[in-house]
Design an enzyme around this catalytic site. Structure first.
Site, PDB file in Angstrom:
ATOM      1  N   THR A  28      71.894  48.767 101.452  1.00 55.71           N
ATOM      2  CA  THR A  28      72.895  49.827 101.536  1.00 55.71           C
ATOM      3  C   THR A  28      74.221  49.263 102.009  1.00 55.71           C
ATOM      4  OG1 THR A  28      71.081  51.227 102.210  1.00 55.71           O
ATOM      5  CG2 THR A  28      73.248  52.152 102.453  1.00 55.71           C
ATOM      6  N   ASP A  45      68.317  50.315  87.525  1.00 54.32           N
ATOM      7  CA  ASP A  45      69.490  51.083  87.102  1.00 54.32           C
ATOM      8  C   ASP A  45      70.297  51.420  88.349  1.00 54.32           C
ATOM      9  OD1 ASP A  45      70.212  51.899  84.413  1.00 54.32           O
ATOM     10  OD2 ASP A  45      68.121  52.539  84.249  1.00 54.32           O
ATOM     11  N   CYS A 104      78.271  40.762 103.677  1.00 53.32           N
ATOM     12  CA  CYS A 104      77.265  41.509 104.431  1.00 53.32           C
ATOM     13  C   CYS A 104      77.899  42.355 105.522  1.00 53.32           C
ATOM     14  CB  CYS A 104      76.198  40.586 104.987  1.00 53.32           C
ATOM     15  SG  CYS A 104      74.674  40.738 104.027  1.00 53.32           S
TER      16      CYS A 104
END
Ligand SMILES: Cc1cc2nc3c(=O)[nH]c(=O)nc-3n(C[C@H](O)[C@H](O)[C@H](O)COP(=O)(O)OP(=O)(O)OC[C@H]3O[C@@H](n4cnc5c(N)ncnc54)[C@H](O)[C@@H]3O)c2cc1C
Length: 791
Positions: free
Chosen positions: A568, A493, A438
């Site tokens: 992200t 995807d 993380c």
């Protein structure tokens, strides 16, 4: 793209792919500057070389011979390329404003956008005439005219050319030469062509010496061009089926087409941005090509006026400014003193006369016309273009070595990046030392800022009661409700960027991810994003993420699909994906299974993205091919899915990584008891894909996909066909493949084409497969080759 290990610390943005920037890009390719992200913003993926443009119009050079492929050049320079039109600058926030994308941030900016002929003040000129620039627009009109004359050579035609500078004169002679050749070939009189050249001054080509002017005047007279000197055009009017040029003197000339080649002017947005400009709106730069008002901005070529050394607006100066511009951009980035540049006073001009001859002008002297001079000019021009066509294969090591040799005290910018504008907290670690887990996440402050920015202009999803918890009410996870009687379709995807443009990549990726939902007849409900952003300073990470998510949201908004969360991280390469869920009524669910005999197969998009992008990586794909592939990938499959369902589709899939044959085999397997005949030549192909396949350029997944060839019954007969490898080409954001009742097929294709799926067509038919062994529904055990290919 940047090398994976180089964190991005500075953004150098180049606006316009003019002559100077073409040289700058080539030189950055030879001498990369690690840590600097270069972005070229250009209206088109190729740019004309002015020296060969008149020769192209005369028919001596092909389009490719006289155009620089900017995609290929940008790839050589490891630069991002954004195809867009710049509309303004926000100098306070250091942003470039574009017509079709979010603003682009820069640390250092360079402008080389050329000029356009001035005409705004003449009534009717903007409406009815064809300006010499943008060149792409001029060429589109010119190709149409050539085609029209070829189709109808017995029809007389009259052209008007306004502006008797070197450009106007050369254009006149080149157009005349080409069109007369067409008349001759069709055994029609060359008098079928009438050309009027209208010029305000008493002399043609005012920037040249009197010998050159007289020589060209004589040639134009000999070639029966109607010269109208000292005539100022006051108005252009449409007159019945032709156009009327009305001069202030009262002279009226009726023409079929009018080309506008008056003196150069600058676009209004340059002056409006607050940059210091000369009275004609061109950017004032000093001897270092640096804006006199904004030191972080450089300019070169036609758009720049060097205060101490004004020169004519000509390609020869734009070319000469390339090297000093590169040197000073680089020096600025390295914090080194800039070097002055002084353009030459005397310069050689070789001006074509449209008949493979040229006239030479040097100061007060002139020679020609002669074929030898043309051959010399041709040699110089081809040599110049060769520098952009055969780009050397540089390794990073070579570049660094060369860089170190030439730049004293050069050190990697991550540790000692001497810039006039120092990044405030510059503590990047080399990527190999960056934390994983993380710890590799993009910081929450960056994420928050990006989410705030992308919120602006987003649709309000307040009425969507099915989104119980989304981005607006942050929590550990998003919560969505599946309405009673509906099924949830769920898909994911994620892949590495295939282009150097995060905004476009975000759109392509979102289209690709939503396609699974559309292929199943569902409506997307919500999406979660997953992104990997290349290592960079915080501000750079923010910009990349902003561009990427802006692209994805553009597509999600069109599909009315809220983004409800995501994850992200930072990493070596830009990657993006979406996990999407959609809703469908159980009766409406479209599946791969469901093909029936007597149906036909419809494919909605051309194939070839795999081979084209493999070729692009090797700089073997033309920029225009990549443009067309991107255009196709940007088309959503949403409307196609609705159309296919309206025409009775009973089975559907989207064509992605396994290629057409792999996905078709899945459909056959799921449908059980059917065989398919594919019409190989009917399969739509993206522009350039046949060429790249013929060169043996395949996607790295292609060999794996080839395994599906075992399903082809007549493999021996078809495997050598040129289009055969297309069947295995992996697609990104590919089209839909659906089985439709034969009776509905042509209406369906017409509707798809009307919806913008211009390449959609019938590619095969479904028939009944007699089952030999009906104890199993496994295709491999019952029938190994249910696909036959018709050639
Ligand atoms: C018909 C004709 C013939 C000519 N023949 C010759 C010749 O033989 N020799 C010679 O030396 N000169 C010639 N010239 C002049 C020559 O074309 C220019 O001087 C030269 O092209 C200037 O080069 P540049 O680098 O400044 O810009 P350009 O070569 O004009 O390139 C500018 C680039 O910027 C892009 N661009 C423009 N606006 C934007 C925007 N808003 N956003 C993004 N991109 C943008 C354009 O698409 C283009 O690729 C001719 C001109 C004409 C009209």
């Amino acid at each position: 793209m940047q090398q994976a290990s180089d964190p991005i610390v500075k953004d150098l943005v180049l606006i316009g792919g003019g002559h100077s920037h073409a040289i700058v890009l080539r030189m950055f390719g030879m001498k990369p500057l690690p840590g600097v992200r270069i972005t070229l913003i250009t209206e088109a993926s190729d740019t004309p070389y002015s020296g060969m443009l008149p020769g192209h119009i005369a028919g001596f050079y092909t389009h490719d011979e006289c155009h620089i492929d900017l995609r290929s050049l940008a790839s050589f320079a490891s630069a991002q390329i954004y195809i867009d039109r710049v509309t303004g600058l926000d100098l306070t926030n250091k942003k470039v404003l574009c017509a079709n994308r979010p603003p682009v941030a820069f640390d250092l900016l360079s402008i080389d956008i050329g000029s356009t002929p001035a005409k705004i003040s003449v009534p009717g000129a903007a409406e009815y005439t064809i300006p010499a620039k943008p060149v792409a627009q001029l060429l589109t009109h010119w190709y149409q005219l050539v085609e029209q004359v070829k189709q109808n050579p017995q029809k007389p035609i009259c052209l008007g050319i306004v502006g008797g500078g070197a450009g106007g004169v050369e254009l006149t002679l080149s157009m005349q030469s080409h069109l007369q050749q067409i008349f001759k070939a069709a055994q029609q009189p060359t008098e079928n062509l009438e050309i009027h050249l209208i010029h305000r001054g008493a002399f043609l080509m005012p920037k040249y010496n009197s010998w050159v002017r007289h020589r060209f005047k004589k040639i134009l007279n000999q070639r029966k061009v109607h010269l109208h000197l000292q005539q100022t055009v006051g108005e252009i009017r449409s007159h019945l089926t032709s156009l009327l040029i009305k001069c202030k003197s009262g002279l009226k000339v009726e023409c079929d087409r009018i080309f506008w080649v008056t003196q150069a002017s600058a676009p209004e947005w340059i002056e409006a941005s607050g940059l210091a400009t000369d009275p004609d709106g061109f950017i004032q730069v000093d001897d270092r090509l640096q804006s006199v008002s904004h030191p972080e901005i450089f300019a070169a070529g036609d758009i720049a006026t060097i205060l101490n050394h004004p020169r004519p607006k000509a390609g020869v100066f734009a070319v000469r400014q390339g090297k000093p511009l590169f040197s000073n951009l680089r020096r600025t980035l390295l914090g080194k003193p800039l070097q002055p540049y002084q353009p030459q006073k005397q310069y050689l001009s070789l001006i074509g006369t449209g008949d493979e001859s040229a006239i030479a002008a040097w100061g007060a002297f002139g020679f020609g016309s002669s074929h030898q001079l043309w051959r010399w000019k041709d040699l110089i021009d081809r040599k110049f273009m060769e520098r952009f066509k055969n780009l050397p294969n540089m390794t990073r090591r070579q570049g660094d070595k060369e860089t170190r040799g030439q730049e004293e005290n050069y050190q990697l910018p991550i540790t000692n990046y001497q810039l006039p504008i120092q990044p405030s907290a510059f503590s990047l670690q080399p990527s190999e030392m960056r934390c994983a887990g993380c710890g590799s996440k993009v910081s929450s402050s960056v994420l928050e800022r990006v989410l705030q920015r992308i919120k602006q202009g987003q649709p309000n999803y307040d009425d969507r009661k099915d989104i119980v918890i989304g981005l607006d009410v942050p929590d550990d996870a998003a919560v969505v409700q599946v309405p009673a009687g509906q099924l949830m379709v769920h898909t994911i995807d994620y892949f590495r960027s295939l282009i150097d443009d995060p905004f476009i990549f975000g759109q392509i990726s979102a289209n690709h991810c939503l396609s699974d939902i559309f292929a199943m007849g569902a409506t997307p409900q919500s999406a979660l994003a997953i992104a990997t952003i290349p290592y960079a300073l915080e501000a750079k990470v923010e910009e990349t993420l902003y561009q990427l998510l802006s692209g994805a949201l553009k597509v999600l908004n069109q599909a009315q699909t809220p983004l409800v969360g995501g994850h992200t991280t930072e990493g070596a390469e830009l990657s993006f994906g979406l996990s999407c869920n959609g809703l469908v009524h159980p009766d409406k669910l479209l599946r791969k299974g469901g093909m029936r005999s007597e149906q036909v197969l419809i494919l909605t998009k051309g194939l070839g993205t795999g081979t084209l992008f493999a070729a692009q990586m090797r700089r073997q794909a033309k920029g225009s091919w990549v443009d067309a592939a991107i255009e196709s990938m940007l088309v959503s499959n949403s409307a196609a899915a609705t159309c296919l369902m309206e025409h009775g589709a009973t089975a559907c899939t989207d064509i992605t990584g396994f290629g057409l044959l792999g996905h078709l085999a899945e459909m056959i397997q799921a449908s059980f008891g059917v065989a398919v005949e594919l019409k190989l030549e009917a399969i739509p192909v993206l522009q350039g894909a046949k060429e790249t396949l013929q060169k043996g350029i395949f996607s790295s997944l292609h060999p794996e996909n080839l395994r599906a060839a075992r399903y082809i019954a007549n493999l021996d007969r078809v495997s050598a066909r040129p289009n055969f490898p297309l069947l295995f080409d992996p697609q990104t954001s590919g089209g839909l493949l659906a089985a439709i009742p034969a009776a509905q097929a042509s209406a369906c294709v017409n509707s798809l084409q009307a919806l913008g799926y211009s390449q959609s067509c019938i590619i095969g038919s479904v028939s009944h497969l007699p089952i030999k062994d009906n104890t199993t529904k496994d295709l491999r055990q019952s029938f190994s080759s249910p696909i036959s290919i018709k050639v």
